[in-house]
Design a protein around this motif. Structure first.
Motif, PDB file in Angstrom:
ATOM      1  N   GLU A  88       0.828  -1.209   0.000  1.00 16.19           N
ATOM      2  CA  GLU A  88       0.000   0.000   0.000  1.00 16.19           C
ATOM      3  C   GLU A  88       0.861   1.257   0.000  1.00 16.19           C
ATOM      4  O   GLU A  88       0.562   2.221  -0.705  1.00 16.19           O
ATOM      5  CB  GLU A  88      -0.948  -0.014   1.195  1.00 16.19           C
ATOM      6  N   SER A  89       1.930   1.247   0.772  1.00 16.11           N
ATOM      7  CA  SER A  89       2.831   2.407   0.793  1.00 16.11           C
ATOM      8  C   SER A  89       3.528   2.577  -0.550  1.00 16.11           C
ATOM      9  O   SER A  89       3.671   3.700  -1.043  1.00 16.11           O
ATOM     10  CB  SER A  89       3.877   2.253   1.899  1.00 16.11           C
ATOM     11  N   ILE A  90       3.947   1.464  -1.130  1.00 20.02           N
ATOM     12  CA  ILE A  90       4.604   1.531  -2.437  1.00 20.02           C
ATOM     13  C   ILE A  90       3.644   2.111  -3.472  1.00 20.02           C
ATOM     14  O   ILE A  90       4.011   2.996  -4.252  1.00 20.02           O
ATOM     15  CB  ILE A  90       5.114   0.140  -2.863  1.00 20.02           C
ATOM     16  N   THR A  91       2.420   1.638  -3.460  1.00 15.80           N
ATOM     17  CA  THR A  91       1.426   2.134  -4.414  1.00 15.80           C
ATOM     18  C   THR A  91       1.152   3.617  -4.193  1.00 15.80           C
ATOM     19  O   THR A  91       1.108   4.396  -5.151  1.00 15.80           O
ATOM     20  CB  THR A  91       0.120   1.322  -4.289  1.00 15.80           C
ATOM     21  N   LEU A  92       0.985   4.016  -2.947  1.00 18.49           N
ATOM     22  CA  LEU A  92       0.712   5.418  -2.626  1.00 18.49           C
ATOM     23  C   LEU A  92       1.845   6.319  -3.106  1.00 18.49           C
ATOM     24  O   LEU A  92       1.611   7.339  -3.763  1.00 18.49           O
ATOM     25  CB  LEU A  92       0.511   5.573  -1.116  1.00 18.49           C
ATOM     26  N   ILE A  93       3.069   5.935  -2.814  1.00 20.66           N
ATOM     27  CA  ILE A  93       4.226   6.754  -3.190  1.00 20.66           C
ATOM     28  C   ILE A  93       4.409   6.765  -4.708  1.00 20.66           C
ATOM     29  O   ILE A  93       4.661   7.810  -5.311  1.00 20.66           O
ATOM     30  CB  ILE A  93       5.500   6.240  -2.486  1.00 20.66           C
ATOM     31  N   ALA A  94       4.276   5.603  -5.327  1.00 18.07           N
ATOM     32  CA  ALA A  94       4.491   5.509  -6.775  1.00 18.07           C
ATOM     33  C   ALA A  94       3.437   6.288  -7.545  1.00 18.07           C
ATOM     34  O   ALA A  94       3.761   7.021  -8.487  1.00 18.07           O
ATOM     35  CB  ALA A  94       4.488   4.052  -7.212  1.00 18.07           C
ATOM     36  N   LEU A  95       2.187   6.144  -7.148  1.00 21.58           N
ATOM     37  CA  LEU A  95       1.114   6.810  -7.886  1.00 21.58           C
ATOM     38  C   LEU A  95       1.074   8.312  -7.630  1.00 21.58           C
ATOM     39  O   LEU A  95       0.332   9.033  -8.296  1.00 21.58           O
ATOM     40  CB  LEU A  95      -0.234   6.161  -7.574  1.00 21.58           C
ATOM     41  N   VAL A 152       3.766   8.812 -10.741  1.00 23.31           N
ATOM     42  CA  VAL A 152       3.351   8.326 -12.065  1.00 23.31           C
ATOM     43  C   VAL A 152       1.918   7.809 -11.987  1.00 23.31           C
ATOM     44  O   VAL A 152       1.413   7.518 -10.907  1.00 23.31           O
ATOM     45  CB  VAL A 152       4.281   7.197 -12.573  1.00 23.31           C
ATOM     46  N   ASP A 153       1.294   7.666 -13.159  1.00 23.21           N
ATOM     47  CA  ASP A 153      -0.033   7.055 -13.176  1.00 23.21           C
ATOM     48  C   ASP A 153       0.118   5.547 -13.371  1.00 23.21           C
ATOM     49  O   ASP A 153       1.230   5.028 -13.439  1.00 23.21           O
ATOM     50  CB  ASP A 153      -0.930   7.701 -14.236  1.00 23.21           C
ATOM     51  N   GLU A 154      -0.993   4.850 -13.468  1.00 23.64           N
ATOM     52  CA  GLU A 154      -0.977   3.386 -13.582  1.00 23.64           C
ATOM     53  C   GLU A 154      -0.170   2.883 -14.774  1.00 23.64           C
ATOM     54  O   GLU A 154       0.397   1.805 -14.735  1.00 23.64           O
ATOM     55  CB  GLU A 154      -2.411   2.850 -13.692  1.00 23.64           C
ATOM     56  N   SER A 155      -0.117   3.671 -15.837  1.00 27.46           N
ATOM     57  CA  SER A 155       0.606   3.241 -17.036  1.00 27.46           C
ATOM     58  C   SER A 155       2.090   3.593 -16.986  1.00 27.46           C
ATOM     59  O   SER A 155       2.846   3.196 -17.861  1.00 27.46           O
ATOM     60  CB  SER A 155      -0.030   3.854 -18.284  1.00 27.46           C
ATOM     61  N   PRO A 181       4.272  10.185 -16.311  1.00 26.79           N
ATOM     62  CA  PRO A 181       4.343  11.158 -15.214  1.00 26.79           C
ATOM     63  C   PRO A 181       2.986  11.813 -14.969  1.00 26.79           C
ATOM     64  O   PRO A 181       2.218  12.052 -15.897  1.00 26.79           O
ATOM     65  CB  PRO A 181       5.355  12.192 -15.711  1.00 26.79           C
ATOM     66  N   ARG A 182       2.711  12.089 -13.722  1.00 22.72           N
ATOM     67  CA  ARG A 182       1.454  12.749 -13.359  1.00 22.72           C
ATOM     68  C   ARG A 182       1.553  14.233 -13.667  1.00 22.72           C
ATOM     69  O   ARG A 182       2.547  14.868 -13.381  1.00 22.72           O
ATOM     70  CB  ARG A 182       1.164  12.570 -11.881  1.00 22.72           C
ATOM     71  N   HIS A 183       0.486  14.761 -14.229  1.00 26.53           N
ATOM     72  CA  HIS A 183       0.372  16.191 -14.494  1.00 26.53           C
ATOM     73  C   HIS A 183      -1.006  16.629 -14.026  1.00 26.53           C
ATOM     74  O   HIS A 183      -1.963  15.872 -14.084  1.00 26.53           O
ATOM     75  CB  HIS A 183       0.504  16.500 -15.993  1.00 26.53           C
ATOM     76  N   GLY A 184      -1.108  17.837 -13.592  1.00 27.08           N
ATOM     77  CA  GLY A 184      -2.425  18.355 -13.225  1.00 27.08           C
ATOM     78  C   GLY A 184      -2.506  18.703 -11.759  1.00 27.08           C
ATOM     79  O   GLY A 184      -1.705  18.271 -10.936  1.00 27.08           O
ATOM     80  N   GLY A 185      -3.520  19.469 -11.426  1.00 31.97           N
ATOM     81  CA  GLY A 185      -3.649  19.969 -10.068  1.00 31.97           C
ATOM     82  C   GLY A 185      -4.435  19.077  -9.136  1.00 31.97           C
ATOM     83  O   GLY A 185      -4.348  19.219  -7.930  1.00 31.97           O
ATOM     84  N   ASP A 186      -5.219  18.132  -9.658  1.00 30.51           N
ATOM     85  CA  ASP A 186      -6.044  17.313  -8.781  1.00 30.51           C
ATOM     86  C   ASP A 186      -5.359  16.012  -8.363  1.00 30.51           C
ATOM     87  O   ASP A 186      -5.992  15.143  -7.787  1.00 30.51           O
ATOM     88  CB  ASP A 186      -7.386  17.013  -9.445  1.00 30.51           C
ATOM     89  N   ASP A 187      -4.076  15.903  -8.641  1.00 30.05           N
ATOM     90  CA  ASP A 187      -3.341  14.698  -8.271  1.00 30.05           C
ATOM     91  C   ASP A 187      -3.046  14.691  -6.775  1.00 30.05           C
ATOM     92  O   ASP A 187      -3.018  15.719  -6.116  1.00 30.05           O
ATOM     93  CB  ASP A 187      -2.013  14.626  -9.030  1.00 30.05           C
ATOM     94  N   ILE A 188      -2.819  13.512  -6.286  1.00 35.12           N
ATOM     95  CA  ILE A 188      -2.414  13.367  -4.895  1.00 35.12           C
ATOM     96  C   ILE A 188      -1.022  13.973  -4.762  1.00 35.12           C
ATOM     97  O   ILE A 188      -0.131  13.686  -5.557  1.00 35.12           O
ATOM     98  CB  ILE A 188      -2.345  11.877  -4.508  1.00 35.12           C
ATOM     99  N   VAL A 228      12.820   5.456  -7.187  1.00 33.18           N
ATOM    100  CA  VAL A 228      13.077   4.029  -6.963  1.00 33.18           C
ATOM    101  C   VAL A 228      11.760   3.292  -6.743  1.00 33.18           C
ATOM    102  O   VAL A 228      11.504   2.245  -7.343  1.00 33.18           O
ATOM    103  CB  VAL A 228      14.020   3.824  -5.748  1.00 33.18           C
ATOM    104  N   ILE A 229      10.929   3.853  -5.908  1.00 33.08           N
ATOM    105  CA  ILE A 229       9.667   3.199  -5.560  1.00 33.08           C
ATOM    106  C   ILE A 229       8.744   3.123  -6.773  1.00 33.08           C
ATOM    107  O   ILE A 229       8.116   2.088  -7.027  1.00 33.08           O
ATOM    108  CB  ILE A 229       9.007   3.935  -4.377  1.00 33.08           C
ATOM    109  N   ALA A 230       8.677   4.198  -7.543  1.00 33.66           N
ATOM    110  CA  ALA A 230       7.823   4.193  -8.735  1.00 33.66           C
ATOM    111  C   ALA A 230       8.326   3.178  -9.761  1.00 33.66           C
ATOM    112  O   ALA A 230       7.530   2.450 -10.371  1.00 33.66           O
ATOM    113  CB  ALA A 230       7.771   5.587  -9.352  1.00 33.66           C
ATOM    114  N   THR A 231       9.625   3.097  -9.931  1.00 30.84           N
ATOM    115  CA  THR A 231      10.190   2.131 -10.877  1.00 30.84           C
ATOM    116  C   THR A 231       9.918   0.705 -10.410  1.00 30.84           C
ATOM    117  O   THR A 231       9.534  -0.159 -11.202  1.00 30.84           O
ATOM    118  CB  THR A 231      11.703   2.368 -11.055  1.00 30.84           C
ATOM    119  N   TYR A 232      10.089   0.457  -9.123  1.00 32.45           N
ATOM    120  CA  TYR A 232       9.799  -0.868  -8.575  1.00 32.45           C
ATOM    121  C   TYR A 232       8.318  -1.213  -8.761  1.00 32.45           C
ATOM    122  O   TYR A 232       7.978  -2.330  -9.164  1.00 32.45           O
ATOM    123  CB  TYR A 232      10.175  -0.923  -7.090  1.00 32.45           C
TER     124      TYR A 232
END
Length: 189
Positions: A54-61, A64-67, A70-77, A159-163
């Motif tokens: 869960e922590s890995i997913t939270l940090i990675a997302l 980056v997005d699921e694909s 890179p995340r862009h935009g103001g409504d991102d976590i 690192v976390i996002a790549t993993y």
């Protein structure tokens, strides 16, 4: 009756056949006992070190997005950078991810026995693991000079996002091939 000039020829052929048989027997006895140099399925999964998914997913997302874009935009976590290190367990947590990367690569090579196209995924995972190693080396260098806290959010999150993306690629590989053990792999990852 055999011609006297044929005796050396047949003797040489006999010696050659004996040497060939002895060589074949030697290599047959020394062959690996398992089919895969990476071990069997259970031993591969046993090499995984448990991590907080869960922590890995939270940090990675957060990066980056699921694909993997890179995340862009103001409504991102937007995760507070100071939270990243405690969530993953600091540099020690990243070392665990690095060790797990080797298992992910071996899992892709393991599938290659039945699905040759897995080579592409395995090579991509190998390059991702090298990137992770590079980021961790940068963090170790920063730790030596007392700057770990300031650079951990940037390199640690990468690192976390790549993993995270590596785990997704391995799961996709097993789903595409419809290989047995997918449920076990999902639980492990």
């Amino acid at each position: 009756m055999m011609n006297a000039s044929a005796i050396p020829f047949f003797s040489a052929v006999a010696v050659f056949l004996v040497a060939l048989t002895a060589t074949a027997a030697h290599f047959y006895r020394r062959r690996p006992k398992s089919k895969s140099p990476y071990g069997n399925w259970e031993s591969l999964l046993a090499r995984f070190t448990s991590v907080d998914r869960e922590s890995i997913t939270l940090i990675a997302l957060d990066l980056v997005d699921e694909s993997g874009d890179p995340r862009h935009g103001g409504d991102d976590i937007i995760l507070d950078p100071s939270c990243i290190s405690p969530l993953i367990g600091g540099l020690d947590g990243l070392e665990v991810l690095k060790r797990n990367c080797a298992v992910l690569i071996d899992l892709a090579f393991y599938v290659q026995q039945w699905y040759p196209e897995a080579l592409v995924v395995a090579e991509q995972l190998r390059m991702n693991a090298r990137e992770i190693e590079w980021h961790i080396d940068r963090l170790r260098g920063a730790a030596k000079i007392g700057k770990l806290e300031s650079v951990f959010p940037e390199y640690g999150q990468r690192v976390i996002a790549t993993y995270y993306l590596m785990t997704r690629h391995v799961l996709e590989l097993y789903e595409i091939g419809n290989f047995p053990g997918l449920a076990d792999l999902q639980r492990a990852l």
